[in-house]
Each structure stands twice: as structure tokens, then as C-alpha cells.
Motif scaffolding. Structure first.
Motif, PDB file in Angstrom:
ATOM      1  N   LYS A  63       0.833  -1.212   0.000  1.00 38.50           N
ATOM      2  CA  LYS A  63       0.000   0.000   0.000  1.00 38.50           C
ATOM      3  C   LYS A  63       0.862   1.254   0.000  1.00 38.50           C
ATOM      4  N   GLU A  64       1.925   1.245   0.794  1.00 31.27           N
ATOM      5  CA  GLU A  64       2.827   2.395   0.833  1.00 31.27           C
ATOM      6  C   GLU A  64       3.574   2.546  -0.491  1.00 31.27           C
ATOM      7  N   GLY A  65       3.961   1.424  -1.100  1.00 30.74           N
ATOM      8  CA  GLY A  65       4.687   1.489  -2.363  1.00 30.74           C
ATOM      9  C   GLY A  65       3.830   2.001  -3.509  1.00 30.74           C
ATOM     10  N   PHE A  66       2.564   1.594  -3.551  1.00 23.24           N
ATOM     11  CA  PHE A  66       1.684   2.034  -4.633  1.00 23.24           C
ATOM     12  C   PHE A  66       1.225   3.487  -4.454  1.00 23.24           C
ATOM     13  N   TYR A  67       1.119   3.941  -3.197  1.00 17.43           N
ATOM     14  CA  TYR A  67       0.598   5.285  -2.955  1.00 17.43           C
ATOM     15  C   TYR A  67       1.738   6.294  -2.998  1.00 17.43           C
ATOM     16  N   THR A  68       1.749   7.137  -4.022  1.00 21.30           N
ATOM     17  CA  THR A  68       2.746   8.190  -4.161  1.00 21.30           C
ATOM     18  C   THR A  68       2.033   9.485  -4.521  1.00 21.30           C
ATOM     19  N   GLU A  69       2.810  10.548  -4.675  1.00 21.50           N
ATOM     20  CA  GLU A  69       2.215  11.827  -5.068  1.00 21.50           C
ATOM     21  C   GLU A  69       1.539  11.733  -6.426  1.00 21.50           C
ATOM     22  N   ARG A  70       2.083  10.862  -7.274  1.00 21.21           N
ATOM     23  CA  ARG A  70       1.508  10.688  -8.615  1.00 21.21           C
ATOM     24  C   ARG A  70       0.398   9.646  -8.611  1.00 21.21           C
ATOM     25  N   HIS A  71       0.505   8.647  -7.745  1.00 13.07           N
ATOM     26  CA  HIS A  71      -0.472   7.558  -7.677  1.00 13.07           C
ATOM     27  C   HIS A  71      -1.232   7.673  -6.351  1.00 13.07           C
ATOM     28  N   ARG A  72      -2.315   8.390  -6.343  1.00  9.75           N
ATOM     29  CA  ARG A  72      -2.956   8.741  -5.071  1.00  9.75           C
ATOM     30  C   ARG A  72      -4.226   7.927  -4.825  1.00  9.75           C
ATOM     31  N   ILE A  73      -4.139   6.635  -5.063  1.00  8.53           N
ATOM     32  CA  ILE A  73      -5.221   5.731  -4.676  1.00  8.53           C
ATOM     33  C   ILE A  73      -4.730   4.903  -3.496  1.00  8.53           C
ATOM     34  N   PRO A  74      -5.385   4.984  -2.352  1.00 11.63           N
ATOM     35  CA  PRO A  74      -4.905   4.266  -1.164  1.00 11.63           C
ATOM     36  C   PRO A  74      -5.287   2.793  -1.178  1.00 11.63           C
ATOM     37  N   ASN A  75      -4.632   2.028  -0.326  1.00 20.05           N
ATOM     38  CA  ASN A  75      -4.983   0.625  -0.045  1.00 20.05           C
ATOM     39  C   ASN A  75      -4.820  -0.310  -1.239  1.00 20.05           C
ATOM     40  N   VAL A  76      -3.976   0.049  -2.194  1.00 20.31           N
ATOM     41  CA  VAL A  76      -3.741  -0.813  -3.353  1.00 20.31           C
ATOM     42  C   VAL A  76      -2.670  -1.838  -2.991  1.00 20.31           C
ATOM     43  N   ILE A  77      -2.961  -3.109  -3.203  1.00 19.36           N
ATOM     44  CA  ILE A  77      -1.983  -4.163  -2.910  1.00 19.36           C
ATOM     45  C   ILE A  77      -1.557  -4.906  -4.174  1.00 19.36           C
ATOM     46  N   GLY A  78      -2.042  -4.459  -5.332  1.00 22.51           N
ATOM     47  CA  GLY A  78      -1.631  -5.101  -6.578  1.00 22.51           C
ATOM     48  C   GLY A  78      -2.455  -4.596  -7.747  1.00 22.51           C
TER      49      GLY A  78
END
Length: 358
Positions: A136-151
Motif C-alpha cells: 500500500k505504501e509502495g503504490f501510494y505516491t504523489e503521482r499515484h494517489r489511490i490508497p490501499n492498493v496491494i496489486g
């Protein structure tokens, strides 16, 4: 008596014409090539190549050295050469100092099967709370702002030769024979799950509906996390898809960020296919039976994760692919109304909480 003499003469004539077996010294790549040449030919540096050889040694090493049995080191190199280039097996044999085409074919099958058996150690879906939080932390960035993504999940078509049985089932929507592979990736471009057993004509949503991971996630494996998929997939509480008809700016912002995050699976497929050119349409087709093609697909997925674990670059790394909207339109899922409604509610809550006031 005369007939017996004729038979003996024919046998002698056949023995005279029989090709004598010639055993030549075989090329040992680790003794001949430097690190640069090893990487160019096998997509691996010397330490990583040795790691793979050690990993497979017990599974592929010959029981005896009689009849010039092919050692494990050469078997791995021959298979990697095929995976990396998609070259014809006969050419591969010529470069390996006279291995016959049947021998090359057996080696590729043996190494692919051995790697497939190691898949559970290298392709793992995040199951613990700590592993999922890391994703979740890896997928969530300033550019990718969708939380709780695991894949991120998507399908990819791997070209194969025309099978001799049930040919039509393997003709994909692009009108060539293929295996439809479902892949799920981590934020750092590795495979966390892969399904390679369905013909090219199989719908992406059907593959998802019939995979074990879907059942486990619906039973709570995801612990509130999401997978992201394109509109070919059904909307589910654990699988977020784009809004097909955005009603306002929040929906459009959600779609923008959804596309950006989902592009990670496209990049993963791109690196995988560019590293192992036997999977790429430009490298030809996998000229094996569908069952053996599936073994090669899983084997190269394992090798992809090994290479990514070691930070190995990809030759001529391609830019990230952009989804083709037409593919989504022509590849709609079959809906389960009740679960779909719960998915709609979960997606609406996500949009309201994170995109309504952007």
C-alpha cells in the motif's frame, strides 16, 4: 541359403551407411564468456546465473555422465538462451556445440518444469498485514494517489504456434494463437501471482472468476486492500475498476489516478517480455505444445522476479504501454449484480473520501 546371404548383405550395407556418432567437447559458457557476454546471452550476471544453476541442480543434473550427458550448467544456459532470444532450437544447438534439436527440446522442457516447481518460493502474494502495508505504501505516491492498493491485475497474450487440438479456442481477439496469461504485480514491478493455463480466446473476467486468489480475497485475504484492474474486469469490493461514465470531476480524477497506478502492470509485462523475448510477438512464437508453453511462461515469470530481486536491468527497456480503450470496450465482463452493487458502493466511498475535494 541364398535368401539368408541377401539379408546379411543388406544388413552390412545399412551398417556402412549408418552415421557414426561423434562426441565433441561442448562449450562451457561460464568458462568462455566474460560478464558482459553472459548478460547479453542469458540476461543474467555471473553470480545470478550461478544462483539459478544451484537452485535447479538437484532437479536437472544427470544421474550419470555416460553417453556425454549434458551437465546442469549447460542445460540452464541452453534454456536461458532460448528464453532470452526466442531463437530456433536447432540454432541454439549449433551454438552449444552440436546438441541435437530433440535434446534442446528436452532440456527446455526439463528446465522450465524445474523452474515452475520453484514458483511458490519466488511468486508470492502479500498475505500478512506487514506485507500488505508495504505494498500500500509502495503504490501510494504523489503521482499515484489511490490508497490501499496491494496489486494491479491484467491479462497478456503470449503467442504460440497453432496447436493440433482445439485450435479455435487459442485464437485470441487479435486473431492469432495465444495463451491468455493473468498477472498481478507488486509496486516494484514483480509478479505476486500469475495464472497461465487458459487459451487465448478466454475472457479476462472468466480467468479472474476461476482463479484461487479471487476466492481467497473474497474471504478476506486482502484485509481491506484493493486490486486495480481495467474495465475488462468486474467491479468488486476487492477489485476496483475505472468509472465507465464519469459524472463529475471527482470521477475523472479517480480515473486518471487509476490509470496511472494500473500502468505498473503494463510496465511489468513490458519488462518481462523484453527480457525474455521468446514471449514477445516480435521474437516469434512459442513453438511448443500449449502445456509446455504454460510451463515456459511460469518459468520466465520466476526468472523475471529473480532478476528484479537482484536489480538487473532489461535490455532496451521499453516505455510503459498505454491501455487501448478499444480493448476495454470489446472485452466487457459478465456481471454478478449483487456483488457488483457492493463494488459500486465501495468505489463511490473511495472517490468521495479521496477525490471529491482535490
Amino acid at each position: 541359403m541364398a535368401a539368408a546371404l541377401i539379408v546379411l548383405e543388406n544388413l552390412e550395407a545399412r551398417r556402412a551407411l549408418r552415421r557414426q556418432r561423434v562426441f565433441r567437447d561442448r562449450l562451457q559458457p561460464l568458462d568462455v564468456y566474460d560478464d558482459v557476454d553472459l548478460y547479453r546471452r542469458y540476461r543474467m550476471t555471473r553470480p545470478v546465473l550461478l544462483e539459478v544453476i544451484d537452485l535447479l541442480q538437484d532437479d536437472i543434473a544427470p544421474y550419470t555422465l555416460r553417453s556425454h550427458a549434458v551437465p546442469a550448467t549447460l542445460q540452464v544456459c541452453v534454456a536461458l538462451r532460448y528464453f532470452a532470444t526466442g531463437s530456433l532450437q536447432l540454432d541454439n544447438g549449433d551454438m552449444s556445440n552440436g546438441l541435437s534439436q530433440p535434446t534442446i527440446s528436452r532440456i527446455i522442457t526439463r528446465v522450465a518444469t524445474a523452474l515452475q516447481g520453484k514458483a511458490k518460493h519466488f511468486i508470492t502474494f502479500p498475505r500478512t498485514a506487514a506485507e500488505q502495508e508495504r505494498q500500500k505504501e509502495g503504490f501510494y505516491t504523489e503521482r499515484h494517489r489511490i490508497p490501499n492498493v496491494i496489486g494491479c491485475v491484467d491479462g497478456s497474450l503470449i503467442p504460440i504456434k497453432c496447436p493440433s487440438v482445439n485450435e479455435n479456442a487459442y485464437v485470441c481477439r487479435k486473431q492469432w494463437h495465444a495463451i491468455n496469461v493473468q498477472g498481478i504485480c507488486t509496486y516494484d514491478l514483480k509478479f505476486s501471482n500469475i495464472v497461465a493455463r487458459w487459451p487465448g480466446a478466454t475472457h479476462d473476467a472468466f480467468i479472474w472468476s476461476n482463479c484461487n486468489l479471487k476466492v481467497k480475497m473474497e474471504r478476506g485475504l486482502n484485509d481491506g486492500g484493493y486490486l486495480l484492474g481495467d474495465s475488462a474486469y468486474p467491479l468488486r469490493p476487492c477489485l476496483m475498476t475505472p468509472v465507465s461514465r464519469p459524472a463529475d470531476a471527482a470521477d475523472r480524477q479517480y480515473n486518471v489516478h487509476h490509470r496511472r497506478v494500473r500502468n505498473i502492470i503494463e510496465r511489468t509485462f513490458g519488462r518481462w517480455k523484453n527480457r525474455w523475448r521468446c514471449l514477445h510477438k516480435e521474437g516469434g512464437t512459442l513453438r511448443l505444445s500449449p502445456e509446455k508453453c504454460c510451463s515456459v511462461i511460469i518459468a520466465t515469470s520466476v526468472l523475471h522476479n529473480i532478476c528484479e530481486n537482484h536489480g538487473l536491468p532489461v535490455p532496451n527497456d521499453p516505455p510503459a504501454n498505454v491501455d487501448n480503450p478499444d480493448d476495454d470496450v470489446n472485452n466487457r465482463p459478465i456481471l454478478d449484480v449483487d456483488v457488483e452493487e457492493r463494488g459500486v458502493g465501495e468505489r463511490a466511498r473511495l472517490i468521495d473520501q479521496h477525490f471529491r475535494n482535490m
